[in-house]
Motif scaffolding. Sequence first.
Motif, short mmCIF file in Angstrom:
data_model
loop_
_atom_site.label_atom_id
_atom_site.label_comp_id
_atom_site.label_asym_id
_atom_site.label_seq_id
_atom_site.Cartn_x
_atom_site.Cartn_y
_atom_site.Cartn_z
N TYR A 215 4.32 4.23 -0.63
CA TYR A 215 4.28 2.77 -0.63
C TYR A 215 5.62 2.30 -1.19
O TYR A 215 5.94 2.53 -2.36
N ASP A 278 -1.38 6.29 -2.25
CA ASP A 278 -1.82 5.40 -1.17
C ASP A 278 -1.36 3.96 -1.42
O ASP A 278 -0.87 3.61 -2.49
N ALA A 279 -1.56 3.11 -0.40
CA ALA A 279 -1.08 1.73 -0.45
C ALA A 279 -1.79 0.93 -1.54
O ALA A 279 -1.18 0.08 -2.21
N GLU A 280 -3.09 1.19 -1.72
CA GLU A 280 -3.84 0.43 -2.71
C GLU A 280 -3.32 0.68 -4.12
O GLU A 280 -3.10 -0.25 -4.91
N ALA A 281 -3.09 1.96 -4.44
CA ALA A 281 -2.56 2.29 -5.75
C ALA A 281 -1.15 1.75 -5.93
O ALA A 281 -0.77 1.27 -7.00
N ALA A 283 0.17 -0.93 -4.47
CA ALA A 283 0.11 -2.38 -4.65
C ALA A 283 -0.29 -2.74 -6.07
O ALA A 283 0.24 -3.71 -6.65
N ARG A 284 -1.23 -1.98 -6.64
CA ARG A 284 -1.60 -2.23 -8.04
C ARG A 284 -0.41 -1.99 -8.97
O ARG A 284 -0.19 -2.74 -9.92
N ALA A 287 2.07 -4.95 -8.86
CA ALA A 287 1.47 -6.29 -8.87
C ALA A 287 2.20 -7.24 -9.82
O ALA A 287 2.40 -8.42 -9.50
N LEU A 301 3.23 0.82 3.43
CA LEU A 301 3.11 2.28 3.47
C LEU A 301 4.02 2.78 4.58
O LEU A 301 3.88 2.39 5.75
#
Length: 458
Positions: A215, A278-281, A283-284, A287, A301
């Motif tokens: 990411y 991954d993208a979710e981690a 982005a967190r 943030a 990603l």
Amino acid sequence: MPDSTPLPTADALRGLAGGAVHLPGDPLYDEARMPWNLQVDEHPAAVAYPADPQEVARVVRAAAASGLRVAPQGTGHGAPPLAGRLSDAVLLRTSAMTGLVVDGAGRTARAEAGVLWGDVVARAGRVGLAGMHMSSPGVGVIGSSLGGGVSWYSRQHGLQCSAITAVELVLADGTFVRATDDQDADLLWAARGGTGGFGVVTALEFDLLPVRTAYAGMLAWDWQHAGRVLTAWADWTTGAPEAVTSVARIFQVPDDPDLPTDIRGRGMVMIDAVALGDAEAGARAIAALRALGPEIDTFALVPAADLAHLQLDPQEPTAVYANSVLVDGFPADAVEALVAVAGPGSGSQLLFVELRQLGGALRRPAPRGGALDHLPAEFLVLGVGLDVGTGWSAVRADAMRILDSLAPWSSRASYLSMAYEAAARRGFAAAAYDRLLRIRQSVDPDGVFVTPRATPND
């Protein structure tokens, strides 16, 4: 009385390296001697382009027999410390040695001396692997690895030099050696960050990482926001996971049609970052930086191979001055001092000032060991400038103002690959530096090789 000692002659090298030897006055000499960094205008006694280790050995023996020294060089990105030291030397350009093998099952690569990081990134990416490459795909694998190698993977995996498992090189007497942890281990230790000067490295073997995607992207603001953004970024870095590596920049973007139109010709403050996972981690993880309201946000990603192009570094030969300082912290006072000398209204003509986030695995000594096995700082601050008509002295003065402004927070150490003027000793712990000098003396007692930067033994 004038010195009447005859100058060494390079005539004996003619015909070696398949005829790819160029002496002063030859038609291709001027083209052959120019490094990637065009700031350096060196006139060596000869330039040779060997195609394999056997040709390297012949050139080294002939040079030594003629009273000449030898200076290996790949791309010449790090050429400035050699300036003024090659008049009695053969510049041995290794760019013709381009063999590259990627072992997907073993997660390793073997790169010959002319291989560029872009080659490794592309080949490794096809099998779901990644190399710990530099910020430009046009940088050579060998030179950057010998100097340490700070990459987008470094906060989790350390320096690229610590990934080296074997080094192949030609010594001063022309013999060929393959050094591993089990044989000629001192030479492998020196190759792990020792910058060179102990032989002509013809190939390296090193580990690759099982990384397919990351990411990654850029956040950008007008540079009027530099103080606010850099203060928040520095605070964010103190809790950032090791899987994230970031770089903040004050960038005076050239008005270049090859650059994105929304930043071209503007003063910007930028944050580039790579989050492994991954993208979710990812982005967190970023943030808090997104909450600063960037004008531009390119995070997504992406394939790991795309990371070599993230920072928009120039790839064509360019005249560049660079200097850097390692700093132990970046509090609000340091941000204020830096923006005053590099931000809006400062008058600085530097192309950019870059703040590289270190720490994590970079701060811990690597298990494998080496001449350089960690960087004892939390940030590396780099000033880079082009000659825009005011001369190199003005560019250097702007860069030195950066370093001087951060003196209260600076480390006593230097990262030599990004510090053109630092003394060699500052790049190593005292015991490592002394060991490195002993190794060079043992394998090159007559000083055939030009060290990457001047040392007391030169």
